[in-house]
Design a protein around this motif. Structure first.
Motif, short mmCIF file in Angstrom:
data_model
loop_
_atom_site.label_atom_id
_atom_site.label_comp_id
_atom_site.label_asym_id
_atom_site.label_seq_id
_atom_site.Cartn_x
_atom_site.Cartn_y
_atom_site.Cartn_z
N ALA A 148 63.80 40.59 16.24
CA ALA A 148 63.28 40.61 14.88
C ALA A 148 62.68 39.25 14.52
O ALA A 148 63.34 38.22 14.65
N GLY A 149 61.42 39.27 14.11
CA GLY A 149 60.75 38.05 13.69
C GLY A 149 60.32 37.12 14.80
O GLY A 149 59.72 36.08 14.55
N GLU A 150 60.61 37.48 16.05
CA GLU A 150 60.30 36.60 17.18
C GLU A 150 59.43 37.24 18.24
O GLU A 150 58.87 36.54 19.08
N GLY A 151 59.34 38.56 18.25
CA GLY A 151 58.47 39.21 19.22
C GLY A 151 59.20 39.74 20.44
O GLY A 151 60.43 39.79 20.50
N PRO A 152 58.43 40.13 21.48
CA PRO A 152 59.00 40.82 22.63
C PRO A 152 59.74 39.89 23.59
O PRO A 152 59.44 38.70 23.69
N ARG A 153 60.69 40.49 24.29
CA ARG A 153 61.44 39.81 25.35
C ARG A 153 61.48 40.71 26.58
O ARG A 153 61.60 41.93 26.47
N LEU A 154 61.35 40.08 27.75
CA LEU A 154 61.45 40.79 29.02
C LEU A 154 62.51 40.12 29.89
O LEU A 154 62.61 38.90 29.90
N ALA A 155 63.27 40.94 30.62
CA ALA A 155 64.27 40.39 31.54
C ALA A 155 64.36 41.31 32.77
O ALA A 155 64.19 42.52 32.66
N PRO A 156 64.62 40.71 33.95
CA PRO A 156 64.75 39.27 34.18
C PRO A 156 63.38 38.58 34.20
O PRO A 156 62.37 39.19 34.56
N LYS A 157 63.36 37.30 33.80
CA LYS A 157 62.13 36.52 33.93
C LYS A 157 61.79 36.40 35.41
O LYS A 157 62.67 36.15 36.23
N LEU A 158 60.51 36.51 35.75
CA LEU A 158 60.14 36.36 37.15
C LEU A 158 60.08 34.90 37.59
O LEU A 158 59.81 34.62 38.76
#
Length: 350
Positions: free
Chosen positions: A101-111
């Motif tokens: 919320a308020g920060e945008g998308p996240r992906l995991a695991p980081k490559l």
């Protein structure tokens, strides 16, 4: 449907946006707006509140179709853009995706920390989007061009490598320099998945597609050639091998003068211009028969009044002798007044 388009008596509605993408100069300039289905609309905010999070809305085929069609019902835009997100591709490739919320998308695991081979594919995410496309295609009128889309490989890679967006994409740019073989493998994998994804959208019912390269402006000329032009050219050639007449809009935001090479080398059917591109320069330096899209500053749309009128008329005047689709230089902003969008349509369609 409250449709602002006017048709001469006795004529059938035509997809003027599709005709423009195919290189025809239409009597009326077609118009749609990037992110036209979204937070500036009260009907969108109401539906999202009912459905919960953004990603849940994207994967709800009935609700996402409704969101796609909302701006067509309200404004009668000449094009409907699929309501979805560019990060569906890495989600289907096996990264976890969520939105803070308020920060945008996240992906995991980081490559940065994991290998591409460690990801477990999840093709069901593509299937959910195809269901949305079928729903929209069954509801749109004959006069509305239906556009699918995907993020371009460089932009998708920046999220996959870093796990989130950043101001300068420094982590991904560094990764590309330090381990070009690994980064090439990632880009190639994104290309393969993007081709699959877009072919699925086309089969499900879209008329055209757009490739969004939101972070193209952060690269040096040599890196732009390697990570923007070459992968997009690969995608476009593979799509056109199956669908030779498919219109494909390339939108490399921030490309500046590198648009000349992008236009000549990718094979894109039309080029989207961001708001930093001088229309006079674009008209002079890009091929005369190449359809161009854009490029009103989204902040001019918020400002309204004389700033809006002057900007719109300038763009229309510059591009009056070539195939042109009126659009913003980037996505419509959440605090855009609806009456300013109505005024924009009046100005374009006068």
């Amino acid at each position: 449907m409250d449709d602002h388009r006017s048709m001469p008596n006795g004529t059938e509605p035509q997809k003027i946006l599709l005709q423009t993408l195919l290189g025809k100069k239409t009597e009326q300039t077609p118009v749609w707006l990037m992110r036209q289905a979204g937070r500036y609309l009260p009907e969108y905010r109401e539906l999202r509140a009912q459905k919960g999070g953004f990603l849940e809305l994207c994967y709800d085929a009935e609700a996402a179709a409704e969101v796609t069609i909302q701006p067509i019902k309200r404004f009668g835009f000449d094009g409907a853009i699929l309501f979805s997100d560019i990060l569906i591709v890495p989600h289907a490739m096996g990264q976890k995706l969520w939105f803070e919320a308020g920060e945008g998308p996240r992906l995991a695991p980081k490559l940065l920390d994991a290998s591409l081979a460690s990801l477990e594919r999840a093709p069901e995410h593509f299937e959910a989007i195809y269901a949305t496309v079928r729903n929209v295609a069954a509801q749109l009128g004959d006069e509305t061009t239906f556009m699918g889309f995907a993020g371009s490989p460089w932009t998708i890679a920046t999220y996959m490598v870093n796990g989130q967006g950043s101001k300068d994409q420094a982590a991904t740019r560094r990764f590309a320099y330090q381990d070009e073989a690994a980064f090439s493998e990632l880009i190639n994998a994104i290309v393969d998945n993007t081709v699959t994804y877009l072919l699925g959208q086309i089969k499900a019912g879209v008329d055209a597609v757009q490739l969004f390269d939101s972070w193209a402006g952060s690269l040096s000329p040599a890196q732009f050639e390697k990570w923007v032009i070459a992968p997009n050219a690969d995608i476009i050639s593979r799509l056109k091998a199956v669908h030779p007449d498919l219109p494909i809009i390339g939108f490399p935001k921030g490309a500046g003068a590198k648009l000349i090479a992008y236009a000549s080398e990718t094979g894109a059917s039309a080029i989207g211009l961001d708001e930093t591109i001088d229309p006079v320069w674009a008209h002079k330096n890009l091929p005369a028969d190449l359809p161009l899209q854009g490029n009103l500053d989204p902040l001019a749309l918020i400002a309204g009044g004389e700033a809006l009128e002057t900007s719109v008329r300038h763009i229309l005047q510059i591009f009056e002798d070539r195939p042109h689709i009126f659009n913003l230089g980037h996505g419509i902003l959440p605090d855009t007044p609806i009456e300013h969008v109505e005024k924009l349509l009046t100005l374009v369609r006068q």
